[in-house]
Scaffold this active site. Structure first.
Site, PDB file in Angstrom:
ATOM      1  N   PRO A   1       0.792  -1.240   0.000  1.00 51.88           N
ATOM      2  CA  PRO A   1       0.000   0.000   0.000  1.00 51.88           C
ATOM      3  C   PRO A   1       0.822   1.287   0.000  1.00 51.88           C
ATOM      4  O   PRO A   1       0.272   2.367  -0.258  1.00 51.88           O
ATOM      5  CB  PRO A   1      -0.815  -0.100   1.309  1.00 51.88           C
ATOM      6  N   GLU A   2       2.118   1.198   0.297  1.00 51.00           N
ATOM      7  CA  GLU A   2       2.919   2.418   0.407  1.00 51.00           C
ATOM      8  C   GLU A   2       3.094   3.081  -0.953  1.00 51.00           C
ATOM      9  O   GLU A   2       3.249   2.419  -1.973  1.00 51.00           O
ATOM     10  CB  GLU A   2       4.291   2.113   1.025  1.00 51.00           C
ATOM     11  N   GLY A   3       3.106   4.410  -0.942  1.00 47.60           N
ATOM     12  CA  GLY A   3       3.146   5.184  -2.176  1.00 47.60           C
ATOM     13  C   GLY A   3       4.552   5.492  -2.674  1.00 47.60           C
ATOM     14  O   GLY A   3       5.556   5.163  -2.038  1.00 47.60           O
ATOM     15  N   PHE A   4       4.595   6.164  -3.817  1.00 51.83           N
ATOM     16  CA  PHE A   4       5.821   6.500  -4.534  1.00 51.83           C
ATOM     17  C   PHE A   4       6.804   7.274  -3.653  1.00 51.83           C
ATOM     18  O   PHE A   4       7.997   6.987  -3.622  1.00 51.83           O
ATOM     19  CB  PHE A   4       5.435   7.323  -5.766  1.00 51.83           C
ATOM     20  N   ASN A   5       6.305   8.270  -2.917  1.00 48.84           N
ATOM     21  CA  ASN A   5       7.204   9.169  -2.193  1.00 48.84           C
ATOM     22  C   ASN A   5       7.726   8.585  -0.889  1.00 48.84           C
ATOM     23  O   ASN A   5       8.838   8.899  -0.471  1.00 48.84           O
ATOM     24  CB  ASN A   5       6.513  10.514  -1.977  1.00 48.84           C
TER      25      ASN A   5
ATOM     26  N   ARG B   1      -3.316  18.116  -1.274  1.00 50.71           N
ATOM     27  CA  ARG B   1      -3.602  16.682  -1.163  1.00 50.71           C
ATOM     28  C   ARG B   1      -5.063  16.488  -0.800  1.00 50.71           C
ATOM     29  O   ARG B   1      -5.570  17.146   0.093  1.00 50.71           O
ATOM     30  CB  ARG B   1      -2.697  16.097  -0.076  1.00 50.71           C
TER      31      ARG B   1
ATOM     32  N   ASP C   1       5.155  17.491 -11.671  1.00 47.96           N
ATOM     33  CA  ASP C   1       4.458  18.371 -10.720  1.00 47.96           C
ATOM     34  C   ASP C   1       5.406  18.834  -9.613  1.00 47.96           C
ATOM     35  O   ASP C   1       5.437  20.018  -9.254  1.00 47.96           O
ATOM     36  CB  ASP C   1       3.273  17.628 -10.087  1.00 47.96           C
TER      37      ASP C   1
ATOM     38  N   THR D   1       3.975  13.023   2.193  1.00 44.83           N
ATOM     39  CA  THR D   1       5.326  12.739   1.701  1.00 44.83           C
ATOM     40  C   THR D   1       5.576  13.413   0.354  1.00 44.83           C
ATOM     41  O   THR D   1       6.716  13.717   0.015  1.00 44.83           O
ATOM     42  CB  THR D   1       5.575  11.219   1.583  1.00 44.83           C
TER      43      THR D   1
END
Length: 429
Positions: A53-57, A294, A371, A388
């Site tokens: 589940p952890e995101g890119f950042n 966000r 971005d 993040t």
């Protein structure tokens, strides 16, 4: 001849390169063919993955932790970090676009990474190591008994797995798993390590407890930073230079839509990050306000520190007036309905909105980087609390030399009473 030797020694000292424990130099950009003889036949491979589940950042932050572990290993043996292919991330929701098995070179500049630690892409690992096999997989976990109050103790122990393994044995007793979307990859052995502490705490396990040539650390986010905010942290962070094609897209957009160029904005970027050392406040930034707003799961969680769209626009207009800026660039993950509402409230906002062809080329991760790159060059930036995505923009602006007062700012919730602003983590060289 003696004079020539002295010159050669001076040149060698000036152009430091990582040196392995065996004494051999590591040269950035080496191909598998270049190094198959010698070091490549002896060196060991460190692989890792992160909770799905952890995101890119957040994953970019985990890379910094694992890089510090690799530096510890390199003091004793020849190791190389195998970069985990990108894919299947929760936030990458663009339909009909293939977003698995993405190499790091799509998003980052590999020669820059290699000036900090030796790294290779996963497919180069397969070519070098003789096939899609990982000798040892360690699943990192906490301690079943939890952390007992009192003195903090760093420790690592082989323990029974707490959660059901996300790996299953096939008829040949090889372990199958996600392995970054490479279905043909197999693990030869899988076991669990309970860890409590910084990344380098597992170094003795890798050096003394296993002779496996390739070792994977799954759930690597369970490791903490060795030196958060210190020079080593910043060296690794500075080495994470975005891919040249993504920076070029961001720069072109700045020029066309925001009247922003490096010369006018008093930016002095160096292609070689090791040569870039700027004084904070020396860069001016482009004549626009950079905003990261966000939404999605941040508002679904009813966070008190996330503003309504009306509250965000009110703050944006106030900042534009204070800093005499007539342009505002907005990076947001808002759903289409909210984007339309935001456009009505803030008709002058500028956004990077890729065509389908551009999205297919850059992918969701590349668009996020563009971005961030544009926000990083703004005269003034405001982000979202504990995001993040915003943290990575803070770091990028710190590297570029912008005044911290223009960087470490966040939106406040409409009813938030104590709106604490982000901490300034000063760059260290």
């Amino acid at each position: 001849m003696a004079a020539l030797s002295v010159v050669c020694l001076l040149l060698a000292a000036a152009s430091w390169r990582p040196v392995s424990a065996s004494g051999e130099e590591f040269w950035p950009g080496q191909s598998a063919a270049d190094i198959l003889s010698g070091a490549a036949s002896r060196r060991r491979y460190l692989l890792y993955d992160v909770n799905p589940p952890e995101g890119f950042n957040l994953r970019r932050d985990v890379y910094i932790r694992v890089a510090s572990l690799l530096k510890t290993l390199l003091k004793t043996e020849e190791w190389v970090l195998v970069l985990p292919p990108w894919g299947r991330l929760y936030h990458w929701q663009s339909p009909d676009i293939h977003q698995v098995r993405i190499p790091w070179s799509e998003f980052f500049d590999l020669p820059s990474l290699n000036k900090n630690i030796p790294v290779i892409e996963y497919e180069q690992f397969i070519a070098e190591s003789g096939g899609p096999f990982i000798d040892q997989v360690y699943v990192l976990q906490g301690y079943a008994e939890g952390w007992k109050e009192g003195t903090w103790e760093e420790k690592v122990d082989a323990r029974p797995c707490i959660d059901p393994l996300l790996y299953s044995q096939d008829k040949h007793e090889y372990y199958r798993g996600w392995f970054w979307g490479y279905e043909e990859t197999r693990g030869l052995n899988v076991s669990c390590l309970s860890v409590q502490g910084s990344a380098s705490i597992v170094a003795p396990v890798l050096l003394k407890n296993t002779s496996a040539r390739s070792v994977m650390l799954d759930r690597a986010e369970n490791l903490l930073h060795d030196h958060y905010g210190g020079r080593e942290y910043w060296d690794t962070r500075r080495s994470m230079v975005f891919a040249k094609h993504l920076r070029a897209v961001g720069d072109e957009f700045r020029s066309q839509h925001l009247n922003s160029t490096d010369a006018a904005d008093k930016m002095a970027p160096e292609e070689d990050w090791t040569k870039m050392k700027v004084k904070l406040g020396s860069a001016l930034g482009g004549p626009y306000l950079g905003v990261h707003l966000r939404r999605k799961d941040f508002i679904w969680g009813h966070r008190e520190d996330v503003p309504s769209l009306e509250g965000a626009v009110k703050k944006i207009r106030s900042l534009m007036k204070t800093h005499q800026l007539d342009k505002v660039f907005v990076a947001t993950d808002a759903i289409r309905k909210e984007q339309e509402e935001l456009r009505k409230l803030l008709p002058e906002m500028v956004r990077f909105e890729p065509t389908w062809e551009e999205l297919e080329l850059y992918k969701d991760g590349g668009v996020a980087i563009i971005d961030q790159w544009i926000c990083a060059h703004a005269r003034f930036f405001i982000g979202t609390s504990v995001s993040t995505f915003s943290f990575r923009i803070h770091e990028e602006r710190e590297i570029l030399g912008l005044d911290p007062k223009t960087t470490y700012n966040r939106f406040c919730g409409d009813q938030e009473k104590a709106c604490e602003q982000p901490t300034h983590w000063k760059i260290a060289y």
